[in-house]
Design an enzyme around this catalytic site. Structure first.
Site, PDB file in Angstrom:
ATOM      1  N   ASP A 295       0.832  -1.205   0.000  1.00 27.99           N
ATOM      2  CA  ASP A 295       0.000   0.000   0.000  1.00 27.99           C
ATOM      3  C   ASP A 295       0.870   1.260   0.000  1.00 27.99           C
ATOM      4  O   ASP A 295       1.797   1.388   0.802  1.00 27.99           O
ATOM      5  CB  ASP A 295      -0.876  -0.056   1.262  1.00 27.99           C
ATOM      6  CG  ASP A 295      -1.788   1.153   1.427  1.00 27.99           C
ATOM      7  OD1 ASP A 295      -1.979   1.898   0.446  1.00 27.99           O
ATOM      8  OD2 ASP A 295      -2.316   1.331   2.541  1.00 27.99           O
TER       9      ASP A 295
ATOM     10  N   HIS B 151      -4.246   4.367   6.620  1.00 25.50           N
ATOM     11  CA  HIS B 151      -3.099   3.897   5.839  1.00 25.50           C
ATOM     12  C   HIS B 151      -1.784   4.260   6.511  1.00 25.50           C
ATOM     13  O   HIS B 151      -1.664   5.309   7.150  1.00 25.50           O
ATOM     14  CB  HIS B 151      -3.133   4.497   4.432  1.00 25.50           C
ATOM     15  CG  HIS B 151      -4.370   4.154   3.668  1.00 25.50           C
ATOM     16  ND1 HIS B 151      -4.463   3.034   2.871  1.00 25.50           N
ATOM     17  CD2 HIS B 151      -5.578   4.770   3.592  1.00 25.50           C
ATOM     18  CE1 HIS B 151      -5.673   2.982   2.334  1.00 25.50           C
ATOM     19  NE2 HIS B 151      -6.360   4.021   2.754  1.00 25.50           N
TER      20      HIS B 151
END
Length: 546
Positions: free
Chosen positions: A193, A366
């Site tokens: 990610d 995130h």
């Protein structure tokens, strides 16, 4: 190690934030990871959402042995119904993710057809040539997993969306031991990610939101409307706990928010008492200070509850002067203008809007730069493929990897459609396959292409002019005065002189017509209107013969 080639083909999520989808191919077997959607950008007029272009799979659909979904957010699940209409493969998901997928498939009438298989963090399943191991990671929704995908060509680790939150709301932090165990086996490639690759430091824990919510609830005198994604179950739990503390009832507004929360409660991921939750119809009859409404529309989508409230077009209820609106989300990159325009309209309509950075009512799900470096050092991959982010995020992730010692030539910064091959432990870029946008507009899927989008932009920019002519069939002359209709082109008060000039241009063209009258009229009127107004409306000439 096998001589066969492992191919990885990203069909979504690389070069954008959203519509994540990745294809893994080995021999005759294909594994599909995630089936997400993306919100439309500002210039994508009329588009509801965007799904990946998966035509690459359509002549290989029998080879798809399974679909693995990493977690329940829309950018990883939203296209599942579209994919299932074409590809009927088993779907593997953790319990909450499966429940959210079932809501979507039921709405699309595909649930009975779907082969749903529940997996848990720590499980391992064989899907064709792929052994997939599920490793729990913290994010902003429960039941997220990273994947260890063992192939004859080597071990691939796919992080999904993650953050290294040591105090998550569900008290289930990332499984560092399992990630380290992957590293101990030797990881050929890490797909990781990249969403926050340009954010220094560490992403704050989800728990920092609690004090901010407590402060908002203690100050609000009227209704509180909390706006977030319908799949953000952790946030719903936090809001419910604070609502209970302050003696307010909680109501869910909108189909997706209502159904997702019902599913999460049924599965035990939302721990809220029955007497806390009331139907929206009952909530609207209660005193404002006794109510909290959970709504969708955190990205300013015009058709969402919040989009309609900002525009004053919501049917069930309207904003009131003492309403407090809490936007518990970040604008998706590229969507900032839409979100801030919605916030301004909400203020204009008398609401008090709380959003980050005013107060810490949202944190990212995130990893930031230091967490990404830790992940790289923990996994110790031979190769890195940054995923999940715009091109700037992917590039920055690559630079971070170089800082921790991965050579630049072992980092593949690629965009959607770029196939990557691994053979005998070596990585190389292969051919490019289609990996663009498929627009969903109402019930239409993929029938809106670049040409239609350009036409919509032209119509939005300069409007259109329709010229309706009735010609005498015998001599080809005008049987009556031309009818000229304009929309979005020129203010009526200023139109008389310009329209009169258009009539003269029509008369001249008819007098000198030689060939295609319709085309001649459209071209000459296009030039005339541009010379007069410096605008280029779309022009349509309709010829009728009497």
């Amino acid at each position: 190690m096998s001589n066969k080639t492992l191919r990885i083909v990203p069909l979504g999520g690389l070069g954008e934030v959203g519509k994540n989808m990745t294809v893994f191919e080995y021999g005759d077997d294909i594994l599909l990871v995630d089936t997400g959607i993306m919100f439309p950008e500002n210039d994508m007029l009329g588009i509801d959402y965007i799904i990946p272009d998966f035509q690459y799979l359509l002549d290989k659909k029998e080879r798809v042995k399974g679909i693995v979904i990493t977690h329940g957010h829309e950018d990883h699940t939203g296209a599942i119904a579209h994919v299932m209409e074409e590809i009927n493969a088993p779907i593997y998901a953790t319990k909450l993710t499966r429940g959210l997928l079932e809501v979507k498939l039921k709405r699309a009438g595909l649930l009975d057809k779907a082969q749903m298989k529940t997996v848990n963090a720590g499980d391992a399943v064989q899907i064709g040539e792929f052994k997939v191991e599920f490793c729990h990671v913290a994010h902003s929704i429960p039941d997220c997993v990273a994947l260890g995908i063992t192939t004859p060509a080597g071990l691939i680790v796919h992080t999904g969306d993650y953050k290294l939150d040591h105090t998550p709301v569900d008290n289930w932090p990332t499984d560092f031991a399992k990630l380290a165990e992957f590293a101990g086996r030797g990881v050929l490639a890490l797909l990781a990610d990249s969403t926050n690759a340009d954010k220094p430091g560490w992403t704050p824990s989800e728990r920092v939101i609690n004090p901010a919510l407590d402060e908002v609830f203690s100050e609000a005198e009227g209704r509180i409307l909390v706006v977030t994604f319908a799949s953000l179950i952790s946030r719903v739990q936090q809001v419910g706990e604070v609502a209970q503390k302050y003696g307010r009832k909680l109501a869910f507004v909108g189909y997706s928010m209502r159904e997702n929360s019902k599913m999460a409660r049924k599965l035990g991921y939302l721990d809220l008492p029955d007497d806390l939750i009331v139907p929206i119809e009952d909530a609207l009859k209660m005193k404002n200070r006794d109510v909290v409404l959970m709504c969708t529309g955190s990205q300013g989508e015009p058709s969402s509850i919040m989009g309609r409230l900002a525009a004053g077009t919501n049917r069930q209820f309207d904003l009131e002067e003492d309403d407090t609106i809490v936007l518990s989300s970040h604008p998706i990159p590229g969507n900032e203008e839409t979100v801030f325009r919605t916030i301004n309209r909400l203020f204009e309509r008398g609401a008090n809007v709380i959003y980050e950075p005013i107060r810490s009512v949202h944190v990212s799900g995130h990893a930031s730069q230091e967490e990404m470096k830790l992940m790289l050092n923990l996994i110790k991959p031979k190769y890195l493929v940054p995923i999940h982010g715009e091109l700037r995020h992917l590039h920055q992730h690559g630079l971070l990897a170089q800082e921790v010692g991965i050579p630049a030539e072992d980092i593949a910064v690629v965009q959607n459609g770029q196939a990557i091959e691994f053979n005998k432990g070596k990585m190389k870029l292969a051919e490019r396959v289609p990996g663009g946008y498929v627009f969903v507009d109402g019930s239409g899927v993929g029938d809106i292409g670049p040409a239609v989008m350009r036409e919509r932009e032209a119509l939005a920019r300069d409007g259109f002019v329709i010229v309706n002519l009735h010609l005498d069939r015998g001599n080809g002359q005008l049987a009556e005065d031309p009818e000229i209709i304009t929309r979005g082109f020129i203010y009526q008060r200023d139109a008389d002189e310009i329209i009169s000039g258009a009539h003269s241009m029509i008369d001249k063209t008819l007098a000198s017509a030689n060939g295609n009258l319709k085309s001649d009229l459209e071209n000459r009127l296009q030039s005339y209107f541009y010379n007069e107004t410096q605008r280029r409306p779309m022009i349509f000439v309709v010829l009728n013969q009497d």
